[in-house]
Each structure stands twice: as C-alpha cells, then as structure tokens.
Design an enzyme around this catalytic site. Sequence first.
Site, PDB file in Angstrom:
ATOM      1  N   HIS A 288       0.319   0.104 -11.368  1.00 23.88           N
ATOM      2  CA  HIS A 288       0.753   1.399 -10.825  1.00 23.88           C
ATOM      3  C   HIS A 288      -0.510   2.188 -10.481  1.00 23.88           C
ATOM      4  CE1 HIS A 288       3.235   4.759 -10.036  1.00 23.88           C
ATOM      5  NE2 HIS A 288       3.587   5.126 -11.250  1.00 23.88           N
ATOM      6  N   HIS A 327       4.032  -3.830  -2.419  1.00 25.79           N
ATOM      7  CA  HIS A 327       4.725  -2.661  -2.945  1.00 25.79           C
ATOM      8  C   HIS A 327       6.184  -3.005  -3.151  1.00 25.79           C
ATOM      9  CE1 HIS A 327       6.068   1.486  -3.370  1.00 25.79           C
ATOM     10  NE2 HIS A 327       4.804   1.775  -3.615  1.00 25.79           N
ATOM     11  N   ASP A 383      -3.427   2.429  -2.713  1.00 28.44           N
ATOM     12  CA  ASP A 383      -4.605   2.228  -3.561  1.00 28.44           C
ATOM     13  C   ASP A 383      -5.696   1.398  -2.911  1.00 28.44           C
ATOM     14  OD1 ASP A 383      -3.717   3.623  -5.858  1.00 28.44           O
ATOM     15  OD2 ASP A 383      -2.289   2.020  -6.208  1.00 28.44           O
TER      16      ASP A 383
HETATM   17  N1  CMC Z   1      -1.213 -10.310  -4.319  1.00 32.99           N
HETATM   18  C1  CMC Z   1      -0.685 -11.558  -4.205  1.00 32.99           C
HETATM   19  N2  CMC Z   1       0.622 -11.830  -4.284  1.00 32.99           N
HETATM   20  C2  CMC Z   1       1.449 -10.794  -4.465  1.00 32.99           C
HETATM   21  C3  CMC Z   1       0.984  -9.461  -4.569  1.00 32.99           C
HETATM   22  C4  CMC Z   1      -0.406  -9.243  -4.479  1.00 32.99           C
HETATM   23  N3  CMC Z   1      -0.909  -8.014  -4.572  1.00 32.99           N
HETATM   24  N4  CMC Z   1       2.033  -8.638  -4.739  1.00 32.99           N
HETATM   25  C5  CMC Z   1       3.117  -9.409  -4.752  1.00 32.99           C
HETATM   26  N5  CMC Z   1       2.768 -10.714  -4.586  1.00 32.99           N
HETATM   27  C6  CMC Z   1       3.665 -11.872  -4.465  1.00 32.99           C
HETATM   28  C7  CMC Z   1       4.211 -12.267  -5.832  1.00 32.99           C
HETATM   29  O1  CMC Z   1       3.408 -13.229  -6.446  1.00 32.99           O
HETATM   30  C8  CMC Z   1       5.571 -12.805  -5.445  1.00 32.99           C
HETATM   31  O2  CMC Z   1       5.400 -14.089  -4.914  1.00 32.99           O
HETATM   32  P1  CMC Z   1       6.497 -15.232  -5.195  1.00 32.99           P
HETATM   33  O3  CMC Z   1       7.726 -14.757  -4.482  1.00 32.99           O
HETATM   34  O4  CMC Z   1       5.895 -16.462  -4.630  1.00 32.99           O
HETATM   35  O5  CMC Z   1       6.661 -15.290  -6.682  1.00 32.99           O
HETATM   36  C9  CMC Z   1       6.018 -11.899  -4.307  1.00 32.99           C
HETATM   37  O6  CMC Z   1       4.800 -11.433  -3.702  1.00 32.99           O
HETATM   38  C10 CMC Z   1       6.841 -10.689  -4.766  1.00 32.99           C
HETATM   39  O7  CMC Z   1       6.091 -10.008  -5.752  1.00 32.99           O
HETATM   40  P2  CMC Z   1       6.714  -9.196  -6.956  1.00 32.99           P
HETATM   41  O8  CMC Z   1       5.716  -9.145  -8.075  1.00 32.99           O
HETATM   42  O9  CMC Z   1       8.065  -9.753  -7.263  1.00 32.99           O
HETATM   43  O10 CMC Z   1       6.886  -7.798  -6.290  1.00 32.99           O
HETATM   44  P3  CMC Z   1       7.152  -6.449  -7.060  1.00 32.99           P
HETATM   45  O11 CMC Z   1       7.921  -5.586  -6.143  1.00 32.99           O
HETATM   46  O12 CMC Z   1       7.712  -6.689  -8.415  1.00 32.99           O
HETATM   47  O13 CMC Z   1       5.675  -5.865  -7.289  1.00 32.99           O
HETATM   48  C11 CMC Z   1       3.693  -4.672  -7.051  1.00 32.99           C
HETATM   49  C12 CMC Z   1       5.142  -4.812  -6.598  1.00 32.99           C
HETATM   50  C13 CMC Z   1       3.079  -3.406  -6.447  1.00 32.99           C
HETATM   51  C14 CMC Z   1       3.635  -4.513  -8.596  1.00 32.99           C
HETATM   52  C15 CMC Z   1       2.908  -5.919  -6.617  1.00 32.99           C
HETATM   53  O14 CMC Z   1       2.933  -6.053  -5.214  1.00 32.99           O
HETATM   54  C16 CMC Z   1       1.472  -5.928  -7.145  1.00 32.99           C
HETATM   55  O15 CMC Z   1       1.229  -6.365  -8.268  1.00 32.99           O
HETATM   56  N6  CMC Z   1       0.485  -5.438  -6.310  1.00 32.99           N
HETATM   57  C17 CMC Z   1      -0.867  -5.335  -6.779  1.00 32.99           C
HETATM   58  C18 CMC Z   1      -1.032  -4.084  -7.619  1.00 32.99           C
HETATM   59  C19 CMC Z   1      -1.011  -2.825  -6.777  1.00 32.99           C
HETATM   60  O16 CMC Z   1      -1.671  -2.750  -5.760  1.00 32.99           O
HETATM   61  N7  CMC Z   1      -0.280  -1.821  -7.254  1.00 32.99           N
HETATM   62  C20 CMC Z   1      -0.196  -0.529  -6.600  1.00 32.99           C
HETATM   63  C21 CMC Z   1       1.169  -0.225  -6.088  1.00 32.99           C
HETATM   64  S1  CMC Z   1       1.204   1.168  -4.985  1.00 32.99           S
HETATM   65  C22 CMC Z   1       0.817   2.537  -5.910  1.00 32.99           C
HETATM   66  C23 CMC Z   1       1.665   2.760  -7.109  1.00 32.99           C
HETATM   67  O17 CMC Z   1       2.893   2.626  -7.039  1.00 32.99           O
HETATM   68  O18 CMC Z   1       1.110   3.088  -8.130  1.00 32.99           O
END
Ligand code: CMC
Length: 452
Positions: A288, A327, A383
């Site tokens: 986050h 996201h 971010d």
């Molecule tokens: N790098 C590589 N792969 C990713 C990433 C990433 N940053 N984000 C998602 N994926 C992949 C993930 O591995 C999954 O792949 P598969 O379907 O093969 O298993 C797919 O994309 C869906 O990911 P998810 O984890 O199910 O998606 P989510 O909606 O639960 O997670 C997130 C959203 C923001 C936590 C995630 O994209 C992430 O960890 N991003 C990196 C951390 C980040 O930048 N966070 C800031 C978010 S914006 C500001 C805020 O809200 O604070």
Amino acid sequence: MPNAKAPQAIETNDQASTFLNGKNSLTITDNRTGKQYDMRIENDTIRAMDLRQIKVKDDDFGMMTYDPAFMNTAACKSTITYIDGDKGILRYRGYPIEQLAEKSNFLETAYLIIYGELPTKTENEEWVYNIMTHTLVHENMKKFVDGFHYDAHPMGMLICSVAALSTFYTDAKNIMDPSCRKLQIFRLIGKMPTLAAFAYRHSVGRPYVYPDNDMSYAGNFLNMLLKTTELKYKPNPVLERALDVLFILHADHEQNCSTSAMRNVGSSHVDPFSAAAAATAALYGPLHGGANEAVLNMLDEIRHKNNVPAFIKEVKEGRGRLMGFGHRVYKNYDPRAKVIKHLADEVFEVTGRNPKLDIALELERIALEDEYFIKRKLYPNVDFYSGLIYQAMGFPVEMFPVLFAIGRTPGWVAQWEEMLLDTEQKIARPRQIYLGHDTRDYTMMGKRTQKA
Ligand code: CMC
C-alpha cells in the site's frame, strides 16, 4: 420445473414496486432444493443479507458469499470519490483529479472531500485558519517522540504519535457530536505534518521546529522539516507547489486498505485518532503506502538501466514484483501517475534530474511492451514516480509513506464521518467459513503425542 416462489418482498422503498413486477431483480435457483428466489437489484448490486433466506433446512444458517480480500463486495455507499479503473478515471466529489491538481490546492481539495463542495472565499479563509491554528502539538509530544530509538522508522513513530493524540484530546470520544467531530478533523489535518516532521527531525538528530502558520500547508511542512538557523524559512515555490499537488493526488482513493481500516476501526466508535493510527498502520505496508519506498529500493537494486531486462525476467519468473506497478482497481494507467510524471519534470528543473529516472523510464517502457504485464493489465501506479520526486527534493526513502499519510488524512476523516452518519452502517464484523476441527475433548499434557 422447480417450485417457483413468489418474489420476496424485502423492504418497502421507492424501488419495491418495480422489484415486485420482476424488473431490477435477480432470480436465483437453488439446485439443492429446486427453490427460486428473487433478489432486488439496486445500483447493480444485490444485498448479501438477502441470500440468507436461501436454506436447505429451516434451521440452516443460510447462504453467505465468500469474498477474501473483498474483491467484489461493496461495504458501503459513498459520495466522495469515483474511480473507473478500466478507463483510468479518478474524481473527488465529481471533479476530475487532473483539474484539481492543476487549479486547486491541498486544503481547498481537503474541504471539498470532507464537505462535498468547493468552498466559497469566506468558507476557505475560515477553513484554512482553522487548520493552520491547529498545527501545534502538546509539549509532551516532544518527549514522546524523543523516546523512540535513534533509527526508528518515521512511519512507526507516526503511527504511535497519531494514536497518542487520543490521550491528549479525550473529548475526541464524543463522536456523535458534530462540532466535536469538526474539531478533531481540524486537529488531525493540522497536526499530521507536525508529527511527521517531528519524526523526521528525531531521526536526523535535529531540534524540533514549531509550525509557522503564516506559511502555506505544504510550505509550513517543509519549514518544520528543513529549517536550521535562519530566522524565517523560505521554501522553494516550485517544490512547495509540487508537494501540495502530491498531497492533492493522495487525498482520497475510496475504499483502499487504509481507508477501510479507518472505517472498520471507526465503526467500533473509538475516537478518530485511534482509528487514524490504524489507518496509518495499514498504509505502512509495502503493498500500500510503503510501495513508493519499495520502488526506490528496487531502483537501487537494479542500479543501471542495462540491468532492467534481467530484472523484468526475474519478476516474470515469480521472483519479486515490479513495485509501483499494478493496482486492484486500475486496469489502465493510474491517472495520478500521469500527473506525477509531468510534475517530475518541473521538480527536476530545480533539483537536477534524479539519475534513477532513467531506470524507471526503461522499466516502464519494457513492461508496457511485455506480454506478462499487458495480459495482467499492470500499469504504473501513483507510487512509481512519486518516490523519484520525493528523493530529488531531499526526502529519505523512509519518509515517503509518511508523506502519503499526510495527503490521505482528509480522505480518512471524510470516509470516517460518512460511515458514522450512514444509518445502514454498524460495527464492521465479517463472517467466516469455519473449516477447523469439530468439538473434541481436552487431552492432558502427558497424554499428548508429538506431531511430525
Ligand atoms: N509485478 C509483477 N506481477 C504483478 C504485480 C507486480 N507489481 N502486480 C500484480 N502482479 C501479477 C500477480 O502476480 C498476478 O499474476 P498471476 O495472475 O499470474 O498470479 C496478477 O498480476 C494479479 O495480481 P494480484 O496480486 O492478484 O492483484 P491484486 O489486485 O491483489 O494486487 C497490488 C494489487 C497493488 C497489491 C499488486 O499489483 C502489487 O503488489 N503491486 C506492487 C505494489 C504496489 O505498487 N503497490 C501500490 C499500490 S497503489 C497505491 C496504494 O494503493 O497504496
């Protein structure tokens, strides 16, 4: 043909007659019993509680939905922030984020988020006065911050000091009194930068600087962070404005993790400082608000743009994530990231170009052309570039989530108040699917066997 059941009259309201005519309803057939149920559709949503009538036996608990991480569950109705994740749209109270970033300032946007309308000149003057005259904290707060270890993370210090505000303002418990709520909102928005600056000054071993209420909100924050021996600190206007815009971009983002924490904890009717401490803790996590810090650490690890392809390969193989990408809601370019990318150019003109920008641009270029990221709709989020600006402005990486917390405070308090005034809301209490042991008898210690 299943036993057709007459539509269930759920509640009388303006939609009920349409519902009884069979429109705006969803018919569910329970194949275990053959029974049919009509659920009212309102705002493209059915009420989870309406599912409870679906039972096999009369004494069953009734049907629930299973939705880990709230992927498809609306937990509230809100009029504050609108996001269209597929189109990359973000609006506060209807106003596009791009317009607010260009034309508004942080305190005006905070007023809009909390009260629903842009302030008139008089309202704005009164609002700014009220926030800026609540920037000072109790002297004991200095002793409190002094107690932290010299290398304590400023976000950890912020969580604790926000919680500590509830011990200084015991009146904050009167959450059903509108004037009391208003006062706590002034206090929270006013004092967040002071607490954040105290945390920073503690970590660099410098004396705390008192607020200067003649300055703008962002200018005063820079003053409390950076003032040394000069009589009057003068912030660089470009950097002051850039920080203000960054606060605007972070001011609310509907039901994200920290805002949900604010609402959930607030739903127990605790004071807003305790709830805001919980929200700050939620924001600390690397998925986050801690992501901007993680982006900079990632760029440091990559070291040079030539190493980007190897790094992307590792991410695709499941060894780490591309921080600042992806996201839960945006499946398109985060509109905040677009504004920040432009802002970076203005800041770098003053500070000099952050050498890590080349690595970030290369990461974005390669990722946006790569099948892995395209298929999963992973784009830069807020971010990805914000940390580069913060670093160019001289902030240490540990301060990045703290800056996010200052910006997000108006959103937290607006959502908290909306939750309190919503007559449909109660204490937040999700259900579970219990998959553990059935009842079993206690075994004395001597009779227990070693588990493998
Ligand atoms: N790098 C590589 N792969 C990713 C990433 C990433 N940053 N984000 C998602 N994926 C992949 C993930 O591995 C999954 O792949 P598969 O379907 O093969 O298993 C797919 O994309 C869906 O990911 P998810 O984890 O199910 O998606 P989510 O909606 O639960 O997670 C997130 C959203 C923001 C936590 C995630 O994209 C992430 O960890 N991003 C990196 C951390 C980040 O930048 N966070 C800031 C978010 S914006 C500001 C805020 O809200 O604070």
